[in-house]
Scaffold this active site. Structure first.
Site, mmCIF file in Angstrom:
data_model
loop_
_atom_site.group_PDB
_atom_site.id
_atom_site.type_symbol
_atom_site.label_atom_id
_atom_site.label_comp_id
_atom_site.label_asym_id
_atom_site.label_seq_id
_atom_site.Cartn_x
_atom_site.Cartn_y
_atom_site.Cartn_z
ATOM 1 N N PRO A 19 -0.146 -5.011 3.926
ATOM 2 C CA PRO A 19 -1.603 -4.864 3.950
ATOM 3 C C PRO A 19 -2.036 -4.013 2.759
ATOM 4 O O PRO A 19 -1.414 -2.998 2.473
ATOM 5 C CB PRO A 19 -1.871 -4.122 5.266
ATOM 6 C CG PRO A 19 -0.586 -3.432 5.608
ATOM 7 C CD PRO A 19 0.515 -4.267 5.014
ATOM 8 N N MET A 20 -3.071 -4.448 2.044
ATOM 9 C CA MET A 20 -3.571 -3.647 0.917
ATOM 10 C C MET A 20 -5.091 -3.747 0.887
ATOM 11 O O MET A 20 -5.652 -4.787 0.509
ATOM 12 C CB MET A 20 -2.962 -4.134 -0.403
ATOM 13 C CG MET A 20 -1.486 -3.778 -0.532
ATOM 14 S SD MET A 20 -0.804 -4.173 -2.147
ATOM 15 C CE MET A 20 -0.649 -5.948 -2.034
ATOM 16 N N CYS A 103 -1.570 5.671 6.101
ATOM 17 C CA CYS A 103 -2.541 5.751 5.006
ATOM 18 C C CYS A 103 -2.679 7.204 4.532
ATOM 19 O O CYS A 103 -2.896 8.105 5.336
ATOM 20 C CB CYS A 103 -3.900 5.212 5.478
ATOM 21 S SG CYS A 103 -5.107 5.241 4.149
ATOM 22 N N LYS A 144 2.552 0.745 11.553
ATOM 23 C CA LYS A 144 3.069 0.873 10.184
ATOM 24 C C LYS A 144 2.980 2.340 9.815
ATOM 25 O O LYS A 144 1.906 2.938 9.856
ATOM 26 C CB LYS A 144 2.267 0.012 9.208
ATOM 27 C CG LYS A 144 2.790 0.087 7.776
ATOM 28 C CD LYS A 144 2.255 -1.068 6.939
ATOM 29 C CE LYS A 144 2.628 -0.968 5.485
ATOM 30 N NZ LYS A 144 1.865 0.066 4.765
ATOM 31 N N GLY A 206 8.556 -0.700 0.636
ATOM 32 C CA GLY A 206 8.523 0.304 -0.420
ATOM 33 C C GLY A 206 9.435 -0.086 -1.554
ATOM 34 O O GLY A 206 10.659 -0.085 -1.417
ATOM 35 N N GLY A 229 4.346 -5.164 -1.425
ATOM 36 C CA GLY A 229 2.934 -4.920 -1.707
ATOM 37 C C GLY A 229 2.610 -5.072 -3.181
ATOM 38 O O GLY A 229 2.311 -6.170 -3.675
ATOM 39 N N ARG A 230 2.731 -3.964 -3.930
ATOM 40 C CA ARG A 230 2.227 -3.950 -5.314
ATOM 41 C C ARG A 230 2.911 -4.941 -6.233
ATOM 42 O O ARG A 230 2.298 -5.402 -7.195
ATOM 43 C CB ARG A 230 2.327 -2.521 -5.869
ATOM 44 C CG ARG A 230 1.364 -1.567 -5.182
ATOM 45 C CD ARG A 230 1.735 -0.136 -5.420
ATOM 46 N NE ARG A 230 3.061 0.126 -4.868
ATOM 47 C CZ ARG A 230 3.788 1.190 -5.129
ATOM 48 N NH1 ARG A 230 3.334 2.107 -5.961
ATOM 49 N NH2 ARG A 230 4.974 1.356 -4.578
HETATM 50 C C1 LIG Z 1 -4.223 -0.795 -3.151
HETATM 51 C C2 LIG Z 1 -3.402 -0.524 -1.918
HETATM 52 C C3 LIG Z 1 -3.994 -0.616 -0.682
HETATM 53 C C4 LIG Z 1 -3.255 -0.369 0.480
HETATM 54 N N1 LIG Z 1 -3.856 -0.518 1.688
HETATM 55 C C5 LIG Z 1 -3.105 -0.370 2.819
HETATM 56 C C6 LIG Z 1 -3.670 -0.618 4.110
HETATM 57 O O1 LIG Z 1 -4.849 -0.984 4.244
HETATM 58 N N2 LIG Z 1 -2.866 -0.449 5.190
HETATM 59 C C7 LIG Z 1 -1.552 -0.071 5.081
HETATM 60 O O2 LIG Z 1 -0.856 0.063 6.082
HETATM 61 N N3 LIG Z 1 -0.998 0.163 3.873
HETATM 62 C C8 LIG Z 1 -1.732 0.011 2.760
HETATM 63 N N4 LIG Z 1 -1.146 0.180 1.530
HETATM 64 C C9 LIG Z 1 0.301 0.479 1.456
HETATM 65 C C10 LIG Z 1 1.108 -0.805 1.320
HETATM 66 O O3 LIG Z 1 0.981 -1.606 2.462
HETATM 67 C C11 LIG Z 1 2.608 -0.471 1.118
HETATM 68 O O4 LIG Z 1 3.060 0.260 2.225
HETATM 69 C C12 LIG Z 1 2.883 0.339 -0.141
HETATM 70 O O5 LIG Z 1 2.162 -0.166 -1.245
HETATM 71 C C13 LIG Z 1 4.382 0.375 -0.476
HETATM 72 O O6 LIG Z 1 4.874 -0.928 -0.692
HETATM 73 P P1 LIG Z 1 5.140 -1.507 -2.195
HETATM 74 O O7 LIG Z 1 6.051 -0.530 -2.888
HETATM 75 O O8 LIG Z 1 5.783 -2.836 -1.951
HETATM 76 O O9 LIG Z 1 3.803 -1.585 -2.852
HETATM 77 C C14 LIG Z 1 -1.882 -0.020 0.384
HETATM 78 C C15 LIG Z 1 -1.290 0.069 -0.887
HETATM 79 C C16 LIG Z 1 -2.030 -0.177 -2.020
HETATM 80 C C17 LIG Z 1 -1.345 -0.074 -3.364
#
Ligand SMILES: Cc1cc2nc3c(=O)[nH]c(=O)nc-3n(C[C@H](O)[C@H](O)[C@H](O)COP(=O)(O)O)c2cc1C
Length: 329
Positions: A19-20, A103, A144, A206, A229-230
């Site tokens: 989720p982002m 968050c 989460k 992550g 995510g990213r």
């Molecule tokens: C722009 C952005 C928005 C995010 N929004 C949420 C969210 O709404 N809910 C949530 O549980 N995590 C949120 N996250 C965290 C991501 O779900 C994820 O846990 C985190 O980016 C680590 O994963 P990654 O290294 O694959 O990016 C957000 C991350 C980013 C970068």
């Protein structure tokens, strides 16, 4: 392809989209599903906002069938609002309802919600209990979480056990503490500790950035599913890459033209779903556009022009110009 069942949802054991908020909207989720994301989650929704009838909050809960399996995510710190919000989510028929306990942003943690709940495990447990009761068997409730508030208070396994005891159907762990925000490297050891501590499925998250890191996340943590995510920014192909890695297949990365055609399609998907004018919608689409050519020659000039796109025609012109430049390299 090996399948995995989480909370009654059977999916290929590849990778879920994280989720982002402000990034993984409907168009983004659809695009990632098309490229092989096995599961998606909506942007986080304020439990209180939903209970007070905020239109914005309700809009974030819309699910189209092509997005499924899809969960909706709530944040909040008051059991009565969480319970009522869960009841209000049920008519949207989410495949699961996720409680956000990770968050890091001040607006959320200052109300005791998101990652702040890692410091108040009893309250977190009560929120899960009330959410499960409110869902009344109609929808699984999940969580989460991050690994802890800071490096001194990593509490992932203990916290996850409490969530499981209160009825969490699966648990997603982002391998960072709150104080890390998104910096530094994710620590996958607490994810492995959670996996050893609970019986419900665990999703590891992550720093999964490619097929190789996805395989490593599976191997090092024993998690049931990985979530990215990213690394999906401008790169929905990540899901095909991970699918190839887990199935022993081969992945051929898209070339510049394929990337840019997909960027244009992504922009069209955003425009088709927007109720705002083309000009205003393009302002939101710009950030996606500028991610699509990361690492390519001339990418910084491309990003510069992406940041001022005013119309779809501008985006088409940018693509034509870039491909002419690229062909001349
Ligand atoms: C722009 C952005 C928005 C995010 N929004 C949420 C969210 O709404 N809910 C949530 O549980 N995590 C949120 N996250 C965290 C991501 O779900 C994820 O846990 C985190 O980016 C680590 O994963 P990654 O290294 O694959 O990016 C957000 C991350 C980013 C970068």
């Amino acid at each position: 392809m090996k399948q995995i069942t989480l909370a009654g949802i059977t999916v290929p054991q590849t990778a879920a989209l994280a989720p982002m908020a402000s990034v993984a909207d409907t168009a983004y989720r659809l695009l990632c599903r098309e490229h092989g994301a096995c599961m998606v989650t909506g942007e986080l929704v304020s439990a209180k906002g939903l209970c007070y009838g905020s239109r914005g909050s309700a809009e974030l809960c819309r699910i189209t069938d092509a997005e499924r399996p899809m969960g909706l995510q709530l944040f909040g710190a008051e059991p009565e609002f969480i319970a009522e919000a869960v009841r209000r989510l049920l008519p949207f028929r989410p495949d699961f309802i996720d409680l956000n306990m990770g968050c890091p942003v001040p607006k959320v943690v200052n109300q005791g919600a998101g990652a702040a709940l890692l410091k108040t495990p009893e309250l977190a447990g009560q929120l899960m209990r009330e959410a499960v009761k409110a869902a009344d068997g109609a929808c699984p409730v999940t969580v989460k979480m991050r690994t802890g508030w800071d490096a001194e208070s990593v509490c992932a396994a203990e916290f996850a056990k409490r969530m499981e005891a209160e009825g969490a159907a699966f648990i997603t762990v982002h391998g960072r503490t709150r104080t890390q925000f998104y910096s530094g490297n994710a620590d996958w050891k607490p994810i492995a500790a959670v996996k050893r501590a609970v019986k419900v499925p665990v999703i590891g998250n992550g720093d999964v950035t490619d097929g190789e890191s996805a395989l490593r996340m599976y191997a090092e943590t024993g998690c049931d599913l990985v979530m990215a995510g990213r690394a999906t920014y401008g790169n929905p192909w990540l899901f095909a890459e991970i699918e190839a890695a887990v199935s022993g297949g081969t992945f051929t990365p898209p070339d510049a033209e394929a990337r840019l055609n997909e960027m244009l399609r992504h922009i069209r998907m955003i425009l088709e779903r927007s109720e705002k004018s083309e000009r205003l919608t393009m302002r939101e689409a710009r950030k996606h556009a500028l991610w699509y050519l990361k690492g390519y020659p001339g990418a910084s000039a491309f990003r510069g022009r992406s940041a001022s796109l005013e119309s779809y025609a501008d985006a088409e012109q940018l693509v034509r110009d870039y491909l002419a430049y690229y062909a001349a390299q």
